[in-house]
Enzyme design. Structure first.
Site, PDB file in Angstrom:
ATOM      1  N   ASP B 121       0.850  -1.181   0.000  1.00  0.00           N
ATOM      2  CA  ASP B 121       0.000   0.000   0.000  1.00  0.00           C
ATOM      3  C   ASP B 121       0.895   1.243   0.000  1.00  0.00           C
ATOM      4  O   ASP B 121       1.771   1.378   0.850  1.00  0.00           O
ATOM      5  CB  ASP B 121      -0.884  -0.018   1.254  1.00  0.00           C
ATOM      6  CG  ASP B 121      -2.003   0.989   1.172  1.00  0.00           C
ATOM      7  OD1 ASP B 121      -2.425   1.337   0.054  1.00  0.00           O
ATOM      8  OD2 ASP B 121      -2.473   1.422   2.239  1.00  0.00           O
ATOM      9  N   HIS B 128      -3.652  14.076   0.710  1.00  0.00           N
ATOM     10  CA  HIS B 128      -3.928  13.158   1.820  1.00  0.00           C
ATOM     11  C   HIS B 128      -2.778  13.166   2.821  1.00  0.00           C
ATOM     12  O   HIS B 128      -2.993  13.299   4.032  1.00  0.00           O
ATOM     13  CB  HIS B 128      -4.152  11.750   1.267  1.00  0.00           C
ATOM     14  CG  HIS B 128      -4.254  10.690   2.318  1.00  0.00           C
ATOM     15  ND1 HIS B 128      -5.344  10.563   3.146  1.00  0.00           N
ATOM     16  CD2 HIS B 128      -3.395   9.695   2.671  1.00  0.00           C
ATOM     17  CE1 HIS B 128      -5.157   9.542   3.971  1.00  0.00           C
ATOM     18  NE2 HIS B 128      -3.985   9.000   3.709  1.00  0.00           N
ATOM     19  N   GLU B 194     -10.577   3.956   3.195  1.00  0.00           N
ATOM     20  CA  GLU B 194      -9.673   4.707   2.331  1.00  0.00           C
ATOM     21  C   GLU B 194      -9.973   4.306   0.897  1.00  0.00           C
ATOM     22  O   GLU B 194      -9.812   3.133   0.535  1.00  0.00           O
ATOM     23  CB  GLU B 194      -8.201   4.426   2.673  1.00  0.00           C
ATOM     24  CG  GLU B 194      -7.791   4.940   4.050  1.00  0.00           C
ATOM     25  CD  GLU B 194      -6.284   4.915   4.283  1.00  0.00           C
ATOM     26  OE1 GLU B 194      -5.590   4.112   3.636  1.00  0.00           O
ATOM     27  OE2 GLU B 194      -5.809   5.715   5.123  1.00  0.00           O
ATOM     28  N   GLU B 196      -9.083   3.856  -2.702  1.00  0.00           N
ATOM     29  CA  GLU B 196      -7.796   3.720  -3.381  1.00  0.00           C
ATOM     30  C   GLU B 196      -7.985   3.030  -4.727  1.00  0.00           C
ATOM     31  O   GLU B 196      -9.044   2.470  -5.017  1.00  0.00           O
ATOM     32  CB  GLU B 196      -6.824   2.887  -2.530  1.00  0.00           C
ATOM     33  CG  GLU B 196      -6.654   3.412  -1.108  1.00  0.00           C
ATOM     34  CD  GLU B 196      -5.433   2.864  -0.407  1.00  0.00           C
ATOM     35  OE1 GLU B 196      -4.621   2.168  -1.048  1.00  0.00           O
ATOM     36  OE2 GLU B 196      -5.292   3.136   0.805  1.00  0.00           O
ATOM     37  N   ASP B 228      -9.179   0.363   1.633  1.00  0.00           N
ATOM     38  CA  ASP B 228      -8.215  -0.042   2.658  1.00  0.00           C
ATOM     39  C   ASP B 228      -8.770   0.386   4.020  1.00  0.00           C
ATOM     40  O   ASP B 228      -8.406   1.431   4.562  1.00  0.00           O
ATOM     41  CB  ASP B 228      -6.881   0.649   2.362  1.00  0.00           C
ATOM     42  CG  ASP B 228      -5.805   0.260   3.351  1.00  0.00           C
ATOM     43  OD1 ASP B 228      -5.782  -0.908   3.769  1.00  0.00           O
ATOM     44  OD2 ASP B 228      -4.989   1.132   3.707  1.00  0.00           O
ATOM     45  N   ARG B 232      -8.247   4.011  12.962  1.00  0.00           N
ATOM     46  CA  ARG B 232      -7.360   5.156  13.208  1.00  0.00           C
ATOM     47  C   ARG B 232      -6.827   5.191  14.630  1.00  0.00           C
ATOM     48  O   ARG B 232      -5.696   5.646  14.861  1.00  0.00           O
ATOM     49  CB  ARG B 232      -8.104   6.459  12.922  1.00  0.00           C
ATOM     50  CG  ARG B 232      -8.643   6.578  11.513  1.00  0.00           C
ATOM     51  CD  ARG B 232      -7.535   6.533  10.489  1.00  0.00           C
ATOM     52  NE  ARG B 232      -8.056   6.738   9.130  1.00  0.00           N
ATOM     53  CZ  ARG B 232      -7.330   6.557   8.038  1.00  0.00           C
ATOM     54  NH1 ARG B 232      -6.069   6.157   8.117  1.00  0.00           N
ATOM     55  NH2 ARG B 232      -7.859   6.755   6.848  1.00  0.00           N
ATOM     56  N   GLN B 235      -4.176   2.576  14.892  1.00  0.00           N
ATOM     57  CA  GLN B 235      -3.020   3.030  14.112  1.00  0.00           C
ATOM     58  C   GLN B 235      -2.192   4.073  14.871  1.00  0.00           C
ATOM     59  O   GLN B 235      -0.955   3.987  14.906  1.00  0.00           O
ATOM     60  CB  GLN B 235      -3.515   3.621  12.789  1.00  0.00           C
ATOM     61  CG  GLN B 235      -2.413   4.042  11.820  1.00  0.00           C
ATOM     62  CD  GLN B 235      -2.972   4.488  10.460  1.00  0.00           C
ATOM     63  OE1 GLN B 235      -4.170   4.359  10.207  1.00  0.00           O
ATOM     64  NE2 GLN B 235      -2.117   4.987   9.595  1.00  0.00           N
ATOM     65  N   LYS B 248      -4.675  -1.996   9.903  1.00  0.00           N
ATOM     66  CA  LYS B 248      -4.982  -2.236   8.490  1.00  0.00           C
ATOM     67  C   LYS B 248      -5.238  -3.693   8.176  1.00  0.00           C
ATOM     68  O   LYS B 248      -5.895  -4.004   7.181  1.00  0.00           O
ATOM     69  CB  LYS B 248      -3.791  -1.781   7.638  1.00  0.00           C
ATOM     70  CG  LYS B 248      -3.368  -0.344   7.839  1.00  0.00           C
ATOM     71  CD  LYS B 248      -4.289   0.612   7.102  1.00  0.00           C
ATOM     72  CE  LYS B 248      -3.682   2.002   7.027  1.00  0.00           C
ATOM     73  NZ  LYS B 248      -4.422   2.859   6.088  1.00  0.00           N
ATOM     74  N   THR B 252      -9.057  -5.667   3.723  1.00  0.00           N
ATOM     75  CA  THR B 252      -8.856  -4.761   2.594  1.00  0.00           C
ATOM     76  C   THR B 252      -9.756  -5.280   1.480  1.00  0.00           C
ATOM     77  O   THR B 252      -9.621  -6.436   1.064  1.00  0.00           O
ATOM     78  CB  THR B 252      -7.382  -4.770   2.128  1.00  0.00           C
ATOM     79  OG1 THR B 252      -6.537  -4.443   3.233  1.00  0.00           O
ATOM     80  CG2 THR B 252      -7.166  -3.778   1.005  1.00  0.00           C
ATOM     81  N   GLU B 355      -9.794  12.622   6.941  1.00  0.00           N
ATOM     82  CA  GLU B 355      -9.630  13.952   6.343  1.00  0.00           C
ATOM     83  C   GLU B 355     -10.930  14.744   6.350  1.00  0.00           C
ATOM     84  O   GLU B 355     -10.943  15.937   6.641  1.00  0.00           O
ATOM     85  CB  GLU B 355      -9.146  13.823   4.900  1.00  0.00           C
ATOM     86  CG  GLU B 355      -7.728  13.342   4.750  1.00  0.00           C
ATOM     87  CD  GLU B 355      -7.381  13.191   3.279  1.00  0.00           C
ATOM     88  OE1 GLU B 355      -7.117  14.204   2.624  1.00  0.00           O
ATOM     89  OE2 GLU B 355      -7.404  12.048   2.774  1.00  0.00           O
TER      90      GLU B 355
END
Lengths: 410, 410
Positions: B121, B128, B194, B196, B228, B232, B235, B248, B252, B355
C-alpha cells in the site's frame, strides 16, 4: 542378528528421535521436490517411506512438494505423522523397507520447505529495540511508549523469503546522510543481517476470530531460523512514517528445516519479568510458559561473532500470535512470523551488526585482519541454533546461511 | 435478418468493447469458480465461450478459478485473449455459440478475481499525506522529508484482501488517548475507509533485477478499486516506529472486476507538476505519462460523500512499481499494489473520513439526520469509479462495497 535401527545407525545428539525436523529436498538424479525428515546427517524420503511401509493415510499428507498440505491438516495429523516417522526409524521389522530411502545430507538439494503466505516480522528483544532506538532516535526515548504494551510488528515481503544457501544481491536504493542536501542513489553501504527465529503457521483461522495464546500449539506447526537481511541506510531514510519497506524486502533467508513444536517441550522457559502490566489478551502470567531457550550463534565467514539467547526475548511467540490476530486478521497455512533480532544483554549476545558496531562507528576486527562496520561483498553470514531436548539431549536447528553478492547497478 | 451482436445487445457506455474487465464468478446452479468478462450488465463465461468457438489455446488460459494463470502468461497472451473476447462478442457468425454463455450480473456470485501474492500500500496523494501529517504530527512538518523523494509504501496483509460485498467485522485492539495513563482494549472507535486504486501484477520478475518505469505495461495486468479499511485509533498507538499493522490487517476490500491496462489508454494524463528533483529511476519527465484520469466517488449508505480525482496523485503507478523493485525485490503474479488514499485539493475530493472530519472533530451530517465522525456499525461504504474511454466513451470500474458488522468482543 537383527539389523540396527535407522536411528541407531544415523541419529545424532542434535538430530535424533526427539527432533525429526521436516524439509523439502531433491537429488541430482531425481530433482522433484519432496518432503524429507532429517536424522543425523541423512534425509529420509518421507512419502516414499510411508508408502514402503503401507501407511497410505500418512503418505497422502507427505506426498507433496511443500509442507503446506501437512501443515494445513492440523495438530492431530501432525502428531500422527510424527509418531509414524518415529516408528519407521526404530522398528526392526521396517528396517529393510525404509533403509534404502535415506540419502546423505550432502547429496541432496534443500528447497524452501513451505510456501509462505504472509510474512510478519516482530521486534521482540528489549535489548535490541533499546540499542536501535538510541541509534536511530538519539533525541528521544530509546523505547517508544507502546513497546512494552504490545509486540510491535509489521508485514514483510513474503515473495522475498528464500531458503538458506541462496545468494543475496546487495540492494541498491536511496539514502540520505543527515548533512546531505538531498538523497543519493547507489548500492546499500550499510548492509546488515538480523538473527531471528521464525514461527510457521500450520492450521489457519477464520477472519474475525482472534486466536488466544492458549491456542498457540494448535496453530503453529514448527520453528525455523531466519536471517532478516537489512539495508540500514535505506531504512533510516525511508521508514518514517510507514515503517521499513525496501530496506527489508529484497531478501529474507530461512533455514531448510522446520523443527516441530513438540520437539521444543524441554526448551520452554518463563519469559523475562515484565515490568509493565499487560492487557488480558497478552497477559501470560497464569499461562503455560512459551519462552524458549534457544541458543543462537552468528558466524561471519566462519568466525563466531555472537551467541544471542532467545530466552531473553521480552515477547513470546504465543503473545505475538495473539496480538497479530486480535483485530480479527485471519491466519493462513504458511504464514510466517519472525521474532525480530535476537539480542541479549551481553556484549557478545547481539544479533546484528548495527548493534555490534554502533551503526558502523566501532568496526569489528576479524581474525583475517579485516574490519567490518557492515557487510562486504562476498561475506557469508550463518546463523545456527540448538535447544535443550529431553533427557540431556539437544535439538538442532541446522543453519540459515547466505553469501552477499555485489550490487547490480549499471 | 442476422442476429444483433452480443455487444449491441448488452454493451453499455461503461462496459462496452473498450473495457471488457475480467472477474471470477459462480452461479447458484453451478457454483464452481470461473473467469467471466463483464459486458454491460451481463457476464460472459469466458472459458466456455473459448471452447464453444473452438479456440482451445485461449480456453487453456481462461479455464481456471482465478485470473492468475492468465495474468502469469504475459502481455502478448493478454492481448491475444482480449482480442479473442472482442471477436466473440461482435462476430455475427459466433452469436449462436456464445449467446447462451452470458448470465445476468444480478444472478451470479462474484469472487476474489485473483490470488493475492504480496500486497503493498502506497501513500501517493500529497493532499492526503499533508492532511494526515498535520493531524497525526501537529508539531512537525506535514510531509516527512522523504515524501517528495520517493513513493512511501509498506507491505499489508495479503491474506486479508477480500472481494467487494464481504462484510467487515469492526476490529478490536489497543488504543491510548494522549491523556490516558495506559492503553485500553476494545472495539475500534475510529473506523475509517480509504478509497484507493489497485494495480495488479501479472508477469513477475526475478530477484535482483529492478523493473523500470518503461516496463510498467509489461508487468501490470490491470486495475481495480480498493477500500483499505483503517482503524485510526489503533493506528495512532501502534504505528511508531515500524508502521501500520493491526490498524490495516483486518480487511482490505477490492472490486470484483479487473480493468485491463489497455482499456485505460484514453485516461492517461500527465501527473501533477513535481517541485522536487527526482533520482533517475523515478524521473518520468521524459517518459510517456502514467498519470490516470480516474474519477472516484465515495458513498456512505448510498449518500455521495466525495469525488476524489486520481489524476491529482503525486506519484504514478509506474513510479511505484519502479520503486518497489529498485532494491531487487522480485515481482510475483498476483502482487497487488494500491495507490494510497485518493484525495484531491478540494473539500469534496477527500478519500477518507479522517480527512473529511478532521479526525472526528467536525462530523459529517448525513441526509437521514445522523452525524458521522467515523463509521458506525451497519454503515455501507461504496467506492465507484470511471475513466475516459476512446471516442467519448467511459470505462467503468464497478464498485467496491462493504458493510461494517459490530465487533466480536466477549
Amino acid at each position: 542378528m537383527p539389523q540396527a535401527s535407522l536411528l541407531d545407525q544415523h541419529g545424532s545428539e542434535l538430530f535424533g528421535p526427539h527432533n525429526l525436523p521436516y524439509g523439502v529436498f531433491g537429488t541430482p538424479g531425481d530433482p522433484a521436490r519432496r518432503i524429507g525428515v532429517r536424522v543425523g546427517d541423512v534425509v529420509l524420503d518421507a512419502a516414499a517411506a510411508a508408502r514402503a511401509v503401507g501407511d497410505e493415510a500418512v503418505a497422502a499428507l507427505l506426498d507433496h512438494p511443500v509442507l503446506n498440505p501437512l501443515m494445513a491438516a492440523g495438530r492431530p495429523a501432525w502428531e500422527r505423522v510424527r509418531a509414524a516417522v518415529g516408528r519407521w526409524l526404530t522398528a526392526p521389522e521396517l528396517y529393510d523397507a525404509v533403509a534404502p530411502l535415506v540419502r546423505p545430507l550432502d547429496s541432496v538439494e534443500l528447497h524452501l520447505p513451505f510456501e509462505v503466505a504472509d510474512y510478519v516480522d516482530f521486534y521482540a528483544s528489549e535489548h535490541h529495540a533499546t540499542t536501535v532506538g538510541r541509534l536511530f532516535r538519539p533525541d528521544g526515548d530509546a523505547l517508544t511508549p507502546n513497546w512494552k504494551h504490545l509486540p510491535i510488528g509489521y508485514h514483510g515481503r513474503a515473495g522475498s523469503v528464500v531458503v538458506s544457501g541462496t545468494d543475496v544481491v546487495r540492494p541498491a536504493g536511496q539514502r540520505k546522510g543527515v548533512d546531505d542536501p538531498s538523497p543519493v542513489f547507489g548500492p546499500c553501504a550499510r548492509l546488515d543481517f538480523e538473527a531471528e527465529v521464525g514461527f510457521v503457521v500450520g492450521a489457519g483461522s477464520p477472519a474475525g476470530v482472534p486466536v488466544s495464546q492458549q491456542a498457540f500449539p494448535e496453530h503453529v506447526f514448527g520453528v525455523c531460523l531466519v536471517n532478516d537481511w537489512s539495508a540500514r541506510d535505506i531504512q533510516a531514510w525511508e521508514y518514517v512514517p510507514l515503517g521499513p519497506f525496501l530496506a527489508k524486502s529484497f531478501a529474507t533467508s530461512v533455514s531448510p528445516w522446520v523443527v516441530p513444536l513438540p520437539a521444543l517441550e524441554a526448551a520452554r522457559v518463563a519469559p523475562p519479568e515484565r515490568d509493565t502490566p499487560l492487557l488480558p489478551y497478552l497477559d501470560d502470567a497464569a499461562l503455560p510458559a512459551w519462552g524458549l531457550d534457544l541458543r543462537l550463534e552468528v558466524r561471519l565467514n566462519g568466525h563466531s561473532l555472537s551467541r544471542p539467547p532467545f530466552s531473553a526475548m521480552y515477547w513470546t511467540a504465543a503473545q505475538q500470535l495473539a496480538h497479530l490476530t486480535v483485530n480479527g486478521a485471519a491466519l493462513r497455512t504458511g504464514d510466517l512470523f519472525a521474532s525480530g533480532t535476537v539480542s541479549g544483554p551481553g556484549a557478545h549476545e547481539r544479533g546484528c551488526l548495527l548493534e555490534m558496531t554502533a551503526n558502523g562507528r566501532d568496526p569489528l576486527s576479524l581474525p583475517d585482519g579485516s574490519a567490518r562496520g557492515f557487510l562486504q561483498d562476498g561475506d557469508v553470514v550463518t546463523v545456527t541454533a540448538w535447544a535443550p531436548g529431553p533427557d540431556g539431549t539437544r535439538v538442532g536447528f541446522g543453519e540459515v546461511t547466505g553469501r552477499v553478492l555485489p550490487a547490480r547497478v549499471p
